[in-house]
Design a protein around this motif. Structure first.
Motif, PDB file in Angstrom:
ATOM      1  N   LYS A   1      -8.146  -1.786  -1.284  1.00  0.00           N
ATOM      2  CA  LYS A   1      -9.269  -1.367  -0.439  1.00  0.00           C
ATOM      3  C   LYS A   1      -9.932  -2.568   0.225  1.00  0.00           C
ATOM      4  O   LYS A   1     -10.467  -2.454   1.332  1.00  0.00           O
TER       5      LYS A   1
ATOM      6  N   SER B   1      -2.956   2.225   4.790  1.00  0.00           N
ATOM      7  CA  SER B   1      -3.383   0.953   5.378  1.00  0.00           C
ATOM      8  C   SER B   1      -2.409   0.517   6.472  1.00  0.00           C
ATOM      9  O   SER B   1      -1.204   0.762   6.393  1.00  0.00           O
TER      10      SER B   1
ATOM     11  N   LEU C   1     -11.944   4.737   7.513  1.00  0.00           N
ATOM     12  CA  LEU C   1     -12.352   4.247   6.202  1.00  0.00           C
ATOM     13  C   LEU C   1     -13.150   5.326   5.476  1.00  0.00           C
ATOM     14  O   LEU C   1     -13.809   6.157   6.112  1.00  0.00           O
TER      15      LEU C   1
ATOM     16  N   ASP D   1      -6.054   4.274   0.831  1.00  0.00           N
ATOM     17  CA  ASP D   1      -5.527   2.900   0.783  1.00  0.00           C
ATOM     18  C   ASP D   1      -4.059   2.834   1.186  1.00  0.00           C
ATOM     19  O   ASP D   1      -3.622   1.879   1.825  1.00  0.00           O
TER      20      ASP D   1
ATOM     21  N   GLY E   1      -7.722  -6.361   6.045  1.00  0.00           N
ATOM     22  CA  GLY E   1      -8.965  -6.040   5.360  1.00  0.00           C
ATOM     23  C   GLY E   1      -9.981  -7.160   5.433  1.00  0.00           C
ATOM     24  O   GLY E   1      -9.751  -8.212   6.044  1.00  0.00           O
TER      25      GLY E   1
ATOM     26  N   SER F   1       3.357   1.574  10.402  1.00  0.00           N
ATOM     27  CA  SER F   1       2.776   1.658   9.062  1.00  0.00           C
ATOM     28  C   SER F   1       2.794   3.086   8.523  1.00  0.00           C
ATOM     29  O   SER F   1       3.109   3.319   7.348  1.00  0.00           O
TER      30      SER F   1
ATOM     31  N   ASN G   1      -6.975  -4.529   2.726  1.00  0.00           N
ATOM     32  CA  ASN G   1      -6.374  -3.750   3.813  1.00  0.00           C
ATOM     33  C   ASN G   1      -7.422  -2.852   4.461  1.00  0.00           C
ATOM     34  O   ASN G   1      -8.478  -2.598   3.894  1.00  0.00           O
ATOM     35  N   SER G   2      -7.079  -2.375   5.639  1.00  0.00           N
ATOM     36  CA  SER G   2      -7.908  -1.393   6.334  1.00  0.00           C
ATOM     37  C   SER G   2      -6.996  -0.329   6.928  1.00  0.00           C
ATOM     38  O   SER G   2      -5.842  -0.597   7.263  1.00  0.00           O
ATOM     39  N   SER G   3      -7.539   0.861   7.074  1.00  0.00           N
ATOM     40  CA  SER G   3      -6.793   1.977   7.648  1.00  0.00           C
ATOM     41  C   SER G   3      -7.394   2.357   8.992  1.00  0.00           C
ATOM     42  O   SER G   3      -8.402   1.784   9.415  1.00  0.00           O
TER      43      SER G   3
ATOM     44  N   GLY H   1      -2.064  -7.676   5.819  1.00  0.00           N
ATOM     45  CA  GLY H   1      -3.023  -6.625   6.118  1.00  0.00           C
ATOM     46  C   GLY H   1      -4.116  -7.095   7.048  1.00  0.00           C
ATOM     47  O   GLY H   1      -4.008  -8.150   7.689  1.00  0.00           O
TER      48      GLY H   1
ATOM     49  N   PRO I   1       0.806  -1.232   0.000  1.00  0.00           N
ATOM     50  CA  PRO I   1       0.000   0.000   0.000  1.00  0.00           C
ATOM     51  C   PRO I   1       0.835   1.277   0.000  1.00  0.00           C
ATOM     52  O   PRO I   1       0.395   2.303  -0.516  1.00  0.00           O
TER      53      PRO I   1
END
Length: 835
Positions: free
Chosen positions: A377, A499, A385, A496, A515, A433, A380-382, A513, A364
């Protein structure tokens, strides 16, 4: 137990055993129920279980948001209370200031009257000095006349002296004659005696004359001395008169200056008076507004109390909902437990699609292509969102708030939130990250998204070993401090490339990740995604997503039922798909721009001569591309910004005009030169949209007389900045990562970013981008971005081609596809209601 009937083709289910047919029917069929119905029930029960889980997650999330909302309303109430106190203080100060202003007004009135008296006195003094000067002039004239009279008197005295000299000479002669007469009388004897007496008398007369003459001489000498003194006195008096006249002139000048100053002072006093009068009026307005503000603050306090009350009601309702949901969950488990299904084919809940692009970059921090983003998307997650409406929603962070300095954001992580390998996500992973995006060793093209974070500059330059603005507060809390207030920061965290990945695995070279889906396999031909059952939003409905790469004719495959959904980006695909009655099509205007980019660093004539770039802009028929290639799935672009982001009706671009393009080339002596422009092209199937757009553009360039050469590279190396810099022209696209204008322009036109493939470097643009980013007022910020766009359009580093629409075609048995304004969608929202 609930009584219910499931109907399918007139078959009745027994309420005690909903999956068993009526005995008579089962005898005819020879089985309890057929496999098709079994699989359908498997799908429905799976969907129901996951929906219930997702509702549970959302209730918990909403409860957390409600707690934050309660805290916010309490803070608002506190701030309003403080504001009301401040307003009262302001009102008191304004009242005092108003009184002072009235005193100033009164004083200026007195000053004005004094100035008027001073003016009258000064004018009288001016007249008196003028009279004095005139008198001095008359005295000076009289003195000149006196000096002349004294001079004449001196001259006459001189003439008397001459007469005295003559008389002296006569007396001397008479004395001599008397002496001679005496001598002659003596000789004459007795006869001369009388004559002797006369002679003696004459002598006596002569002597007396001489004595008188001497006395007159002395008197004249004294008169002359007096005349000399008088002349000197007159000269001194005349000097004094001149000095007096000069002094009077100076005094006159001073009086004139006094009169001028008093006039100026009077004007200033009048202006001050008027200004003070206006100020008093404004103060009255301010007092009225402040009073109104105070009243509104009281109303706001009341509204806030109502809001707080309603939030409490919401919290209470959520508790009630949670209790109802717990009951529903219990009943649902019992219900599902009563269903007996012979075999669960959960792995059959699969989605199949195809992409023209190979996605081989799953990092990412480095990825910035649209299709890469579409995949990232979902795997992964941040911290936050960006939802289907383009708005921020909770991600790994369940809640967040900004501290009193308006610069430090605190994020509360979900406890128990996991990576795909089962490890728990902690604050350490978040810090790692985010710092990785800024790490100079990684050289991320996306590092600009965190440039506003305090300490990012020192970290990127290698001065600091960590980003000082990112702090671990505890295992589940992280704070991020900014250099300045930046309204787009939260949106940036939802991108993204922000992430959160597992630190331990990344240090081993593995990207893990968190996600809703994890990558099962990824090759040059296909990619398989598998649902992550422990995702914080709940297990996705679809178990697998199979993505075919480089499909030559995905639209035909779709019609043959090999695919469940597909993106439509061409006229050909749109025409094929819309004929299929089993397909639903969702069209969406998205924040994106396709463009032709000039390499502003090359030695070509296009980089050096703006008129050549303008001619090329006029020579490209954008509408032909939109109509013939896209089938209307696009809107002609005038500038970089999509209209849904920044709309500027006053912006004038370069509409297609072949004649004018040729004329410009002729005026700039292009046809007499040997200039050939090198154009970068993807070395893949000609059916690829980019290659088709390139073919259209090459035709247009040839039509206006532009000479060019082709440089081909493989698709996965097309966006390599080294390849782009070797050519004069490249065709690309940019999809917005968020709805923030800064997020759209910064990567494209700041020379620090590799995504600025035109290598356009305008210091004014860089300065204005920096100012706009830091501007909080939304209207002012909007205006600033309109100005920036106009400068870019005027410089012509690009030929904006079109803003696309995304078409998503999917089978009617699929629900939940929601395309965001950014053109992305989440697989976790999608489900099948039929196999």
């Amino acid at each position: 137990m609930f009584n219910f009937n499931l109907k399918s083709k007139n078959k009745k289910y027994n309420t005690k055993d909903p999956l068993s047919y009526d005995k008579n029917i089962s005898k005819d069929k020879g089985s309890i129920y057929n496999e098709k119905e079994n699989n359908r029930l498997t799908l429905l029960t799976s969907n129901q279980e996951k929906i219930v889980t997702k509702i549970d997650k959302k209730i918990g999330e909403t409860d957390s948001v409600t707690e934050t909302l309660i805290s916010i309303t309490e803070n608002i109430s506190n701030y309003v209370g403080v504001q009301m106190l401040s307003i009262k203080k302001v009102m008191n100060e304004l009242n005092n200031y108003s009184a002072v202003a009235e005193e100033v007004f009164s004083s200026t009135e007195n000053s004005k009257q004094i100035s008027e008296k001073t003016m009258n006195i000064a004018k009288k003094g001016n007249i008196a000095v003028k009279d004095s000067i005139n008198s001095m002039k008359e005295i000076e004239k009289s003195m000149y006349d006196s000096k002349e009279i004294v001079g004449d008197l001196g001259n006459k005295c001189s003439k008397i002296n001459d007469l005295i000299t003559i008389i002296k000479e006569i007396s001397n002669s008479t004395n001599l004659l008397s002496l001679n007469a005496s001598i002659e009388a003596a000789r004459a004897g007795e006869s001369g005696r009388g004559f002797s007496v006369v002679a003696q008398e004459i002598k006596k007369l002569s002597q007396r004359s001489i004595e008188s003459i001497n006395y007159i001489s002395e008197t004249i000498e004294e008169i002359n001395k007096s005349l000399y003194k008088t002349t000197n006195s007159i000269d001194t008096t005349m000097e004094k008169v001149k000095e007096g006249a000069n002094t009077s002139n100076v005094t006159l000048g001073v009086f004139n200056d006094i009169i001028t100053s008093v006039e100026t002072s009077t004007n200033v006093v009048e202006e001050i008076n008027e200004a003070t009068n206006n100020q008093i009026k404004h103060l009255e307005n301010v007092l009225s507004s402040t009073d109104e503000m105070n009243s509104n603050s009281e109303k706001l306090m009341f509204v806030n109390e109502l809001a707080s009350l309603n939030v409490q009601y919401t919290k209470t309702s959520l508790k009630s909902l949670s209790e109802v949901f717990n009951t529903l969950q219990t009943v649902n488990k019992e219900l599902l437990g009563e269903l007996t299904i012979s075999s669960k084919e959960e792995n059959s809940i699969t989605l199949n699609t195809a992409l023209c692009n190979i996605i081989n970059n799953l990092d990412p921090a480095i990825s910035y292509d649209f299709f890469n983003g579409l995949l990232l998307k979902n795997i992964n997650s941040s911290l936050l969102l960006i939802n289907s409406y383009g708005e921020i929603s909770p991600g790994i962070a369940k809640s967040w708030y900004v501290e009193g300095d308006n610069l430090t954001w605190v994020f509360n992580l979900r406890k128990g939130c996991k990576f795909h390998n089962g490890n728990e996500i902690t604050s350490e992973d978040v810090k790692y990250s985010l710092e990785r995006i800024l790490d100079p060793k990684i050289d991320s093209p996306n590092s600009w998204v965190l440039d506003s974070v305090y300490g990012s500059k020192e970290f990127k330059e290698g001065i600091s070993k960590e980003v000082k603005g990112i702090k671990i507060l505890d295992r589940y809390r992280v704070s991020i401090k900014l250099y300045y207030e930046y309204s787009g920061f939260l949106l940036n965290l939802g991108l993204d490339f922000c992430s959160i990945i597992n630190k331990k695995e990344m240090l081993k070279g593995n990207i893990v990740g968190c996600g809703s889906y994890k990558v099962k396999n990824n090759s040059n031909s296909e990619c398989t995604l598998e649902a992550f059952k422990e995702h914080f939003n709940g297990e996705p409905y679809i178990n697998k997503v199979n993505i075919k790469y480089n499909s030559k004719d995905p639209y035909s495959n779709f019609s043959k039922s090999n695919l469940d959904f597909i993106l439509i980006d061409s006229k050909e695909g749109f025409e094929k798909i819309k004929k299929d009655e089993s397909v639903l099509i969702n069209l969406k205007d998205i924040m994106a721009t396709y463009y032709l980019s000039f390499n502003m660093n090359s030695n070509s004539i296009s980089s050096k001569n703006k008129n050549i770039r303008k001619a090329i802009s006029l020579g490209i028929d954008k509408n032909k591309i939109i109509t013939n290639l896209l089938g209307g799935l696009g809107v002609e672009a005038i500038g970089p910004f999509p209209p849904s982001m920044i709309k500027d009706p006053s912006l004038k671009g370069f509409s297609h005009n072949k004649a004018k393009a040729k004329e410009l080339l002729k005026q700039n002596d292009y046809f007499n030169s040997n200039n050939t422009l090198s154009i970068l092209v993807r070395e893949d199937d000609s059916s690829n949209l980019f290659n088709k757009i390139t073919e259209y553009i090459l035709e247009d360039l040839k039509d206006i007389g532009i000479k060019y050469s082709i440089v081909k590279v493989s698709p996965n190396k097309y966006l390599d900045i080294k390849n782009i810099e070797k050519c004069d022209i490249a065709i690309s696209r940019w999809f917005a990562d968020s709805g923030d204008p800064d997020n759209f322009l910064e990567p494209l036109f700041n020379i620090k970013n590799v995504s600025n493939i035109s290598r356009y470097n305008n210091p004014l643009i860089n300065e204005k981008l920096s100012l706009a980013k830091k501007t909080i007022n939304p209207k002012k910020r909007y205006t600033m971005y309109k100005e920036i766009q106009k400068i870019i359009v005027n410089d012509i580093p690009w030929v904006p081609l079109y803003h696309p629409k995304v078409g998503l075609a999917y089978k009617k048995n699929i629900l939940g596809f929601k395309i965001s304004p950014l053109g992305s969608f989440a697989f976790e929202d999608v489900l099948k209601n039929k196999l």
